[in-house]
Design a protein around this motif. Structure first.
Motif, PDB file in Angstrom:
ATOM      1  N   MET A   6       0.932  -1.271   0.158  1.00 42.87           N
ATOM      2  CA  MET A   6       0.017   0.023   0.004  1.00 42.87           C
ATOM      3  C   MET A   6       0.738   1.275   0.114  1.00 42.87           C
ATOM      4  N   ALA A   7       0.458   2.170  -0.844  1.00 41.30           N
ATOM      5  CA  ALA A   7       1.158   3.554  -0.733  1.00 41.30           C
ATOM      6  C   ALA A   7       0.094   4.737  -0.681  1.00 41.30           C
ATOM      7  N   ALA A   8       0.070   5.575   0.129  1.00 43.37           N
ATOM      8  CA  ALA A   8      -0.813   6.755   0.365  1.00 43.37           C
ATOM      9  C   ALA A   8      -0.098   7.546  -0.854  1.00 43.37           C
ATOM     10  N   VAL A   9      -0.621   8.494  -1.756  1.00 42.99           N
ATOM     11  CA  VAL A   9      -0.066   8.971  -2.865  1.00 42.99           C
ATOM     12  C   VAL A   9      -0.743  10.519  -2.899  1.00 42.99           C
ATOM     13  N   THR A  10      -0.082  11.508  -2.835  1.00 46.86           N
ATOM     14  CA  THR A  10      -0.565  12.814  -3.045  1.00 46.86           C
ATOM     15  C   THR A  10      -0.276  13.111  -4.807  1.00 46.86           C
ATOM     16  N   ALA A  11      -0.853  14.104  -5.354  1.00 47.45           N
ATOM     17  CA  ALA A  11      -0.539  14.680  -6.252  1.00 47.45           C
ATOM     18  C   ALA A  11       1.057  14.925  -6.576  1.00 47.45           C
ATOM     19  N   ALA A  12       1.635  15.457  -5.443  1.00 44.97           N
ATOM     20  CA  ALA A  12       3.111  15.877  -5.647  1.00 44.97           C
ATOM     21  C   ALA A  12       3.877  14.603  -5.475  1.00 44.97           C
ATOM     22  N   GLU A  13       3.421  13.560  -4.991  1.00 42.38           N
ATOM     23  CA  GLU A  13       4.151  12.260  -4.986  1.00 42.38           C
ATOM     24  C   GLU A  13       3.895  11.018  -6.133  1.00 42.38           C
ATOM     25  N   GLU A  14       3.013  11.422  -6.994  1.00 44.27           N
ATOM     26  CA  GLU A  14       2.622  10.420  -7.866  1.00 44.27           C
ATOM     27  C   GLU A  14       3.722   9.862  -8.513  1.00 44.27           C
ATOM     28  N   VAL A  35      -7.856  -2.541   5.347  1.00 45.80           N
ATOM     29  CA  VAL A  35      -6.937  -1.518   5.008  1.00 45.80           C
ATOM     30  C   VAL A  35      -7.968  -0.197   5.450  1.00 45.80           C
ATOM     31  N   GLY A  36      -7.245   0.657   6.087  1.00 50.67           N
ATOM     32  CA  GLY A  36      -8.064   1.828   6.775  1.00 50.67           C
ATOM     33  C   GLY A  36      -7.338   2.884   7.555  1.00 50.67           C
ATOM     34  N   ARG A  37      -8.140   3.693   8.090  1.00 50.45           N
ATOM     35  CA  ARG A  37      -7.473   4.541   9.086  1.00 50.45           C
ATOM     36  C   ARG A  37      -7.335   3.996  10.673  1.00 50.45           C
ATOM     37  N   ASP A  38      -7.901   3.014  11.032  1.00 57.28           N
ATOM     38  CA  ASP A  38      -7.939   2.370  12.275  1.00 57.28           C
ATOM     39  C   ASP A  38      -6.588   1.539  12.513  1.00 57.28           C
ATOM     40  N   LYS A  39      -5.673   1.863  12.976  1.00 55.55           N
ATOM     41  CA  LYS A  39      -4.428   1.219  13.184  1.00 55.55           C
ATOM     42  C   LYS A  39      -4.879  -0.158  14.006  1.00 55.55           C
ATOM     43  N   SER A  40      -5.851   0.088  14.813  1.00 53.47           N
ATOM     44  CA  SER A  40      -6.005  -1.246  15.977  1.00 53.47           C
ATOM     45  C   SER A  40      -6.533  -2.400  15.020  1.00 53.47           C
ATOM     46  N   VAL A  41      -7.138  -2.155  14.167  1.00 50.04           N
ATOM     47  CA  VAL A  41      -7.655  -3.446  13.148  1.00 50.04           C
ATOM     48  C   VAL A  41      -7.220  -3.451  12.151  1.00 50.04           C
ATOM     49  N   CYS A  42      -6.608  -2.634  11.332  1.00 50.16           N
ATOM     50  CA  CYS A  42      -6.109  -2.643   9.918  1.00 50.16           C
ATOM     51  C   CYS A  42      -4.577  -2.795   9.862  1.00 50.16           C
ATOM     52  N   ARG A  43      -4.395  -3.910   9.347  1.00 48.79           N
ATOM     53  CA  ARG A  43      -2.899  -4.255   9.006  1.00 48.79           C
ATOM     54  C   ARG A  43      -2.247  -3.123   8.258  1.00 48.79           C
ATOM     55  N   THR A  46      -3.932   4.020   6.687  1.00 47.02           N
ATOM     56  CA  THR A  46      -3.419   5.277   6.199  1.00 47.02           C
ATOM     57  C   THR A  46      -3.294   6.554   7.051  1.00 47.02           C
ATOM     58  N   PRO A  47      -3.087   7.548   6.487  1.00 46.30           N
ATOM     59  CA  PRO A  47      -3.022   8.833   7.507  1.00 46.30           C
ATOM     60  C   PRO A  47      -4.465   9.024   8.078  1.00 46.30           C
ATOM     61  N   ASP A  48      -4.277   9.523   9.441  1.00 39.89           N
ATOM     62  CA  ASP A  48      -5.683   9.635  10.429  1.00 39.89           C
ATOM     63  C   ASP A  48      -6.502  10.730   9.574  1.00 39.89           C
ATOM     64  N   ASP A  49      -5.711  11.815   9.017  1.00 36.32           N
ATOM     65  CA  ASP A  49      -6.579  12.790   8.653  1.00 36.32           C
ATOM     66  C   ASP A  49      -7.197  12.571   7.228  1.00 36.32           C
ATOM     67  N   TRP A  50      -6.732  11.399   6.637  1.00 38.28           N
ATOM     68  CA  TRP A  50      -7.427  11.287   5.376  1.00 38.28           C
ATOM     69  C   TRP A  50      -8.876  10.545   5.640  1.00 38.28           C
ATOM     70  N   LEU A  51      -9.855  11.525   5.702  1.00 35.84           N
ATOM     71  CA  LEU A  51     -11.117  11.196   5.989  1.00 35.84           C
ATOM     72  C   LEU A  51     -11.848  10.525   4.775  1.00 35.84           C
ATOM     73  N   PHE A  52     -11.567  10.678   3.631  1.00 41.88           N
ATOM     74  CA  PHE A  52     -12.109  10.141   2.422  1.00 41.88           C
ATOM     75  C   PHE A  52     -11.756   8.364   2.672  1.00 41.88           C
ATOM     76  N   VAL A  53     -11.000   7.887   3.610  1.00 44.16           N
ATOM     77  CA  VAL A  53     -11.002   6.677   3.825  1.00 44.16           C
ATOM     78  C   VAL A  53     -11.501   6.200   5.332  1.00 44.16           C
ATOM     79  N   SER A  54     -12.468   5.297   5.449  1.00 48.36           N
ATOM     80  CA  SER A  54     -13.352   4.920   6.464  1.00 48.36           C
ATOM     81  C   SER A  54     -12.046   4.316   7.517  1.00 48.36           C
ATOM     82  N   ARG A  55     -12.665   4.143   8.612  1.00 52.04           N
ATOM     83  CA  ARG A  55     -11.974   3.487   9.783  1.00 52.04           C
ATOM     84  C   ARG A  55     -11.483   2.192   9.348  1.00 52.04           C
ATOM     85  N   VAL A  56     -12.271   1.463   8.742  1.00 52.19           N
ATOM     86  CA  VAL A  56     -12.055   0.097   8.037  1.00 52.19           C
ATOM     87  C   VAL A  56     -12.696   0.409   6.364  1.00 52.19           C
TER      88      VAL A  56
END
Length: 130
Positions: A6-14, A35-43, A46-56
């Motif tokens: 998995m890679a989290a990509v912004t336009a500058a890092e494409e 895959v998701g924002r919740d580190k306790s259940v997701c292997r 993603t970054p915590d502030d990437w709210l377009f991604v659900s907890r799971v």
């Protein structure tokens, strides 16, 4: 065995691969990778502030026959703030919100979660070992 990167990509890092995360699990019935924002259940988290991604957001589940499937889990909102596209070889499709796709045995591909409000994405590559 299912292997994910998995890679989290912004336009500058494409095109960059720095910060790539990896996870794998044996193809045993009931095995799960998330895959998701919740580190306790997701292997793969993603970054915590990437709210377009659900907890799971995505759940990879190994079925009783040893074949993996991926599901875009429905979140707390009725309409998602992202779009999920899946590519396997020449085949590409949009995964519906709450939808499931069975991964080909011995196949590889990519699932991309696109933010609908900003030029960023979460790219998840997969390899389903035969």
């Amino acid at each position: 065995m299912l292997e994910l990167t998995m890679a989290a990509v912004t336009a500058a890092e494409e095109g960059a691969t720095a910060g790539m995360l990896m996870a794998d699990a044996p193809s045993e019935p009931g095995a799960v990778l998330r895959v998701g924002r919740d580190k306790s259940v997701c292997r793969l988290a993603t970054p915590d502030d990437w709210l377009f991604v659900s907890r799971v957001h995505l759940e990879f589940l190994c079925g009783p026959d040893g074949v993996w499937q991926v599901t875009w889990l429905r979140g707390s909102q009725p309409d998602p703030s992202s779009e999920v596209r899946l590519t396997v070889g020449e085949y590409a499709q949009t995964l519906t919100y709450g939808g499931t796709f069975r991964l080909p045995r011995g196949g590889s591909g990519e699932i991309v979660v696109h933010d609908r409000t900003a030029p960023r994405s979460v790219n998840v590559g997969f390899y389903h070992e035969a």
